[in-house]
Design an enzyme around this catalytic site. Structure first.
Site, PDB file in Angstrom:
ATOM      1  N   GLY A   1     -63.611 -40.991  38.543  1.00 18.84           N
ATOM      2  CA  GLY A   1     -65.065 -41.023  38.532  1.00 18.84           C
ATOM      3  C   GLY A   1     -65.553 -42.300  37.886  1.00 18.84           C
TER       4      GLY A   1
ATOM      5  N   GLN B   1     -70.938 -48.149  33.609  1.00 12.93           N
ATOM      6  CA  GLN B   1     -69.632 -48.819  33.711  1.00 12.93           C
ATOM      7  C   GLN B   1     -69.656 -49.957  34.719  1.00 12.93           C
ATOM      8  OE1 GLN B   1     -67.458 -44.892  34.298  1.00 12.93           O
ATOM      9  NE2 GLN B   1     -65.941 -46.073  33.170  1.00 12.93           N
TER      10      GLN B   1
ATOM     11  N   CYS C   1     -60.260 -43.444  30.651  1.00  9.37           N
ATOM     12  CA  CYS C   1     -61.524 -44.006  31.129  1.00  9.37           C
ATOM     13  C   CYS C   1     -61.252 -45.421  31.648  1.00  9.37           C
ATOM     14  CB  CYS C   1     -62.536 -44.039  29.983  1.00  9.37           C
ATOM     15  SG  CYS C   1     -64.138 -44.705  30.450  1.00  9.37           S
ATOM     16  N   LEU C   2     -61.773 -45.737  32.822  1.00 10.95           N
ATOM     17  CA  LEU C   2     -61.540 -47.074  33.391  1.00 10.95           C
ATOM     18  C   LEU C   2     -62.027 -48.170  32.456  1.00 10.95           C
ATOM     19  CD1 LEU C   2     -62.519 -46.628  37.166  1.00 10.95           C
ATOM     20  CD2 LEU C   2     -60.241 -46.582  36.129  1.00 10.95           C
TER      21      LEU C   2
ATOM     22  N   HIS D   1     -67.437 -35.880  31.408  1.00 10.21           N
ATOM     23  CA  HIS D   1     -67.056 -37.225  30.975  1.00 10.21           C
ATOM     24  C   HIS D   1     -68.060 -38.250  31.514  1.00 10.21           C
ATOM     25  CE1 HIS D   1     -63.897 -40.488  30.282  1.00 10.21           C
ATOM     26  NE2 HIS D   1     -64.781 -41.090  31.055  1.00 10.21           N
ATOM     27  N   GLU D   2     -68.382 -38.140  32.818  1.00 12.46           N
ATOM     28  CA  GLU D   2     -69.316 -39.102  33.424  1.00 12.46           C
ATOM     29  C   GLU D   2     -70.727 -38.905  32.892  1.00 12.46           C
ATOM     30  OE1 GLU D   2     -67.934 -41.463  34.742  1.00 12.46           O
ATOM     31  OE2 GLU D   2     -66.013 -40.547  35.192  1.00 12.46           O
TER      32      GLU D   2
ATOM     33  N   HIS E   1     -71.311 -40.695  29.738  1.00 13.46           N
ATOM     34  CA  HIS E   1     -71.560 -42.135  29.898  1.00 13.46           C
ATOM     35  C   HIS E   1     -73.053 -42.423  29.996  1.00 13.46           C
ATOM     36  CE1 HIS E   1     -67.745 -44.200  30.136  1.00 13.46           C
ATOM     37  NE2 HIS E   1     -67.259 -43.353  31.007  1.00 13.46           N
TER      38      HIS E   1
HETATM   39 ZN   LIG Z   1     -65.278 -43.097  31.484  1.00  8.06          ZN
END
Ligand SMILES: [Zn+2]
Length: 176
Positions: free
Chosen positions: A48, A53, A94-95, A136-137, A140
């Site tokens: 995701g 991000q 996380c990316l 999680h998203e 953000h």
């Molecule tokens: Zn993340």
């Protein structure tokens, strides 16, 4: 052509609260943003990605429908989540924070309401890893990172790696 790129730990954008989107007046912006986000998500092999991000503090995230059970949805605009169920621990990464994978405790069930790419409202019940990914998203969009949810001991153990990421990615950006 200029593309949006992935923001890394250390970028201020990841720490800001994101604003709501207006699907009727911001259509073009939303469409380009989603395309850029999809490109980043698939290039990086992620589950995701949230708009901050990719450098935009707006309330939008995408989830990978090839990896998660999302009943056909993948784009979530102005999402609202209601969590329930028992707390479960599972590994997250996380990316924007490469190389760190930690166990995070989160509620097992999510009721997610959002707008899709066409501006239509829908609701979804999510379980398992899809529920975790949505939380999680969503975090953000509030400027919260999964590492904020770790115990003080775990936080201390990853401190070195975090400062390495800051050094490695400097400005918080890397062009794909
Ligand atoms: Zn993340």
């Amino acid at each position: 052509m200029l593309f949006r790129s992935l923001e890394y730990y250390g970028s201020e954008i990841l720490r800001k609260q994101s604003r709501e989107l207006d699907c009727s007046t911001e259509q073009d912006f939303i469409e380009t943003l989603i395309n850029d986000m999809i490109r980043i998500l698939y290039t990086e092999n992620g589950l995701g990605l949230a708009a901050p991000q990719s450098g935009e503090n707006v309330r939008l995230f995408i989830l990978n429908p090839e990896e998660l059970d999302l009943s056909g949805h993948s784009v979530f605009i102005n999402p609202q989540i209601e969590v329930s169920g028992t707390f479960l621990k599972d590994e997250e990464g996380c990316l924007s924070i490469p190389g760190i994978f930690e166990l995070v405790k989160r509620p097992s069930h999510v009721n997610l309401t959002a707008l899709d790419q066409a501006g239509r409202s829908f609701s979804l019940e999510l379980d398992d890893y899809a529920a975790r990914a949505a939380q999680h998203e969503y975090d953000h969009l509030e400027g919260i990172l999964f590492i904020d949810r770790l115990s003080p001991i775990r936080k201390r153990l990853i401190r070195k790696r975090l400062s390495e990421i800051k050094e490695e990615y400097g400005s918080g950006k890397r062009i794909l």
